[in-house]
Design an enzyme around this catalytic site. Structure first.
Site, PDB file in Angstrom:
ATOM      1  N   LYS A 196       0.839  -1.210   0.000  1.00 39.90           N
ATOM      2  CA  LYS A 196       0.000   0.000   0.000  1.00 39.90           C
ATOM      3  C   LYS A 196       0.873   1.259   0.000  1.00 39.90           C
ATOM      4  O   LYS A 196       2.079   1.185   0.267  1.00 39.90           O
ATOM      5  CB  LYS A 196      -0.905  -0.015   1.235  1.00 39.90           C
ATOM      6  N   TYR A 202      14.109  31.204   6.841  1.00 39.25           N
ATOM      7  CA  TYR A 202      12.899  31.809   7.393  1.00 39.25           C
ATOM      8  C   TYR A 202      12.922  31.833   8.921  1.00 39.25           C
ATOM      9  O   TYR A 202      13.312  30.846   9.556  1.00 39.25           O
ATOM     10  CB  TYR A 202      11.671  31.002   6.979  1.00 39.25           C
TER      11      TYR A 202
HETATM   12  C1  LIG Z   1      -0.278  -1.627   6.788  1.00 35.88           C
HETATM   13  C2  LIG Z   1      -0.762  -2.893   7.350  1.00 35.88           C
HETATM   14  C3  LIG Z   1       0.140  -3.922   7.616  1.00 35.88           C
HETATM   15  C4  LIG Z   1       1.636  -3.785   7.505  1.00 35.88           C
HETATM   16  O1  LIG Z   1       2.138  -3.127   8.644  1.00 35.88           O
HETATM   17  P1  LIG Z   1       3.707  -3.042   8.935  1.00 35.88           P
HETATM   18  O2  LIG Z   1       3.791  -2.537  10.309  1.00 35.88           O
HETATM   19  O3  LIG Z   1       4.256  -2.091   7.919  1.00 35.88           O
HETATM   20  O4  LIG Z   1       4.245  -4.412   8.750  1.00 35.88           O
HETATM   21  C5  LIG Z   1      -0.375  -5.128   8.039  1.00 35.88           C
HETATM   22  N1  LIG Z   1      -1.714  -5.302   8.208  1.00 35.88           N
HETATM   23  C6  LIG Z   1      -2.602  -4.311   7.976  1.00 35.88           C
HETATM   24  C7  LIG Z   1      -4.055  -4.558   8.194  1.00 35.88           C
HETATM   25  C8  LIG Z   1      -2.157  -3.075   7.560  1.00 35.88           C
HETATM   26  O5  LIG Z   1      -3.037  -2.108   7.328  1.00 35.88           O
END
Ligand SMILES: *Cc1c(COP(=O)(O)O)cnc(C)c1O
Length: 371
Positions: free
Chosen positions: A38, A264
Site C-alpha cells: 500500500k 525563514y
Molecule cells: C499496513 C498494514 C500492515 C503492515 O504493517 P507493517 O507494520 O508495515 O508491517 C499489516 N496489516 C494491515 C491490516 C495493515 O493495514
C-alpha cells in the site's frame, strides 16, 4: 541517471527487497508471507515493487484501497490481491471487476458483497475482519460469531481468511498484543466447534513478525520490514537491508559571517564565520520541516547539520570548515563511507515514525529502480 535528471532522487534497491522478502520467509517458517505494498509500496513504487515480488513467487499481495488494487492489475499483477481496508458500497463492483479480495468487517458489508457477487453471477473471496483491540474497522471479537454465521448464509462469498490487527506489537510491553492474540484465537474456535474448516488466519504485522512468533499463524503481513526498516528502531532478529536511499547535490556554496541568521524565521546563526551549502530539497519533497536545526546529512564523508528552517524547496547545511563543491552528493537517507543515516534517524529527529518518513517522500522526487 539521465543527464538532465533532477539533482534530488531516491534509489530503490530491488535486490535488497528480494533478500528481505526471503529473510522474512525463512524466519516465519511455514506461514505464508503476504507483502504489503500500500501507499506506493511505502514510497518505493507500487508496480515496480509488486512486479519484483511476483517474480519471487509471493503468494499474494496486500494493499489498503481498491484503487491500489486496480493500479496493480493495470501494471500486470496477476497474483491474488487483498484490499485490507473496508469497501464503500458504491465501489464494490470495482473489486469484482478486477478480481480483488475483499475485507468484510461487518454483517452489512458482507451482505452487500454477497448481493453484488450474486448480481454479477460470480463468487468472490473475502477475509473477515475481527477487531481484537484496535477499535478501527472490524466486528468486535465478542460478536465475531454473528459475522461467521452470516457468512454461512452468503452463497456467493467464499471466506478465504479471517484476520485482525495489532495495536501495539511494537511496544516493549507485549501484554496487550498477547491479549489481542488470545481474543482472536478464541473467536476462531467457532470453526472447529461447528465442524467447519478454519479459514486462513492472520494477525502479524512487521512488529509481531519480530516480537511475537506465536502470532505468525497461517500468514504474516509485513510492510515496513520488507523495506528493510524496523518499526520502533529495535534491533532486528532478521537480517534486513534498507531498500531506499535518498540523495541530493550541493547547488550553492557560501560563507556566512558570525551572527547572520539563516532561512525563514532567523532561527539559527553561526557564532563564527562558517561555510553553508544549499541543497535543492525541501518539505514539499517530504524532507520534513521538523528537521529544521535537527537533521543531519552526509557530504564528502562527514556528517553535517541542517541549519535554519527547512524551506519548501531548499535546505541549508553547515559544513563548518570542510569543503564542498557544486555537484557533490549529499546523503539524506543511506550510507556513505563510514557514515549511515537511517529512516529511523529521520523519524527520531523529526519526532515521528519511520512509516511517515517513507510515505511522505513525494512524487516530485524521482525514483530510480535497480534490479
Ligand atoms: C499496513 C498494514 C500492515 C503492515 O504493517 P507493517 O507494520 O508495515 O508491517 C499489516 N496489516 C494491515 C491490516 C495493515 O493495514
Amino acid at each position: 541517471m539521465s543527464d538532465t535528471q533532477r539533482p534530488t532522487w531516491c534509489d530503490i534497491d530491488l535486490t535488497a527487497l528480494g533478500n528481505n522478502y526471503a529473510a522474512i520467509e525463512a524466519h516465519v517458517g511455514t506461514a505464508q508471507v503476504m507483502p504489503i505494498v500500500k501507499a506506493d509500496a511505502y514510497g518505493h513504487g507500487l508496480t515496480q515493487v509488486a512486479l519484483k515480488l511476483q517474480d519471487l513467487n509471493a503468494p499474494r499481495l496486500g494493499v489498503a484501497y481498491v484503487e491500489e488494487g486496480i493500479a496493480l492489475r493495470e501494471g500486470g499483477i496477476t497474483l491474488p490481491i487483498h484490499v485490507l481496508g473496508g469497501a464503500v458500497e458504491r465501489q464494490i463492483p470495482l473489486f469484482i471487476e478486477h478480481d480483488l479480495t475483499f475485507t468484510a468487517p461487518s454483517v452489512d458489508k458482507l451482505n452487500q458483497i454477497n448481493e453484488a457477487a450474486e448480481a454479477a453471477k460470480t463468487t468472490t473471496r473475502v477475509h473477515l475482519k475481527i477487531d481484537t483491540g484496535m477499535e478501527r474497522i472490524g466486528i468486535h471479537h465478542y460478536n465475531a460469531d454473528t459475522l461467521f454465521e452470516a457468512a454461512l448464509r452468503c452463497p456467493s462469498v467464499e471466506v478465504e481468511g479471517v484476520f485482525s490487527h495489532f495495536a501495539s506489537a511494537d511496544h516493549p510491553d507485549l501484554g496487550f498484543a498477547r491479549l489481542q492474540l488470545e481474543r482472536f484465537l478464541e473467536a476462531l474456535e467457532f470453526f472447529p466447534r461447528h465442524g467447519l474448516a478454519t479459514p486462513t488466519r492472520h494477525i502479524a504485522n512487521s512488529a509481531a513478525i519480530l516480537a511475537l512468533p506465536e502470532a505468525h499463524l497461517d500468514l504474516v503481513r509485513p510492510g515496513l520490514l520488507l523495506y528493510g526498516v524496523t518499526p520502533a528502531n529495535e534491533t532486528s532478529t532478521i537480517e534486513l537491508h534498507p531498500v531506499l536511499s535518498w540523495r541530493s547535490e550541493v547547488i550553492y556554496f557560501k560563507v556566512v559571517e558570525a551572527g547572520n541568521p539563516i532561512s525563514y524565521g532567523s532561527t539559527w546563526a553561526p557564532t563564527n564565520s562558517t561555510r553553508v551549502v544549499t541543497l535543492p530539497v525541501g518539505y514539499a519533497d517530504g524532507y520534513r520541516r521538523a528537521l529544521s536545526n535537527q537533521g543531519q546529512v552526509i557530504i564528502n564523508n562527514n556528517r553535517h547539520n541542517v541549519v535554519g528552517r527547512v524551506c519548501m524547496d531548499q535546505t541549508m547545511i553547515d559544513i563548518g570548515n570542510t569543503s564542498a563543491f557544486n555537484g557533490d552528493q549529499a546523503v539524506l537517507i543511506g550510507s556513505s563511507g563510514a557514515h549511515q543515516i537511517t529512516v529511523g534517524d529521520l523519524a527520531r529527529w523529526s519526532d515521528t515514525i519511520p512509516y511517515e518518513i517513507l510515505t511522505a517522500i513525494t512524487a516530485r522526487v524521482p525514483r530510480r529502480w535497480h534490479p
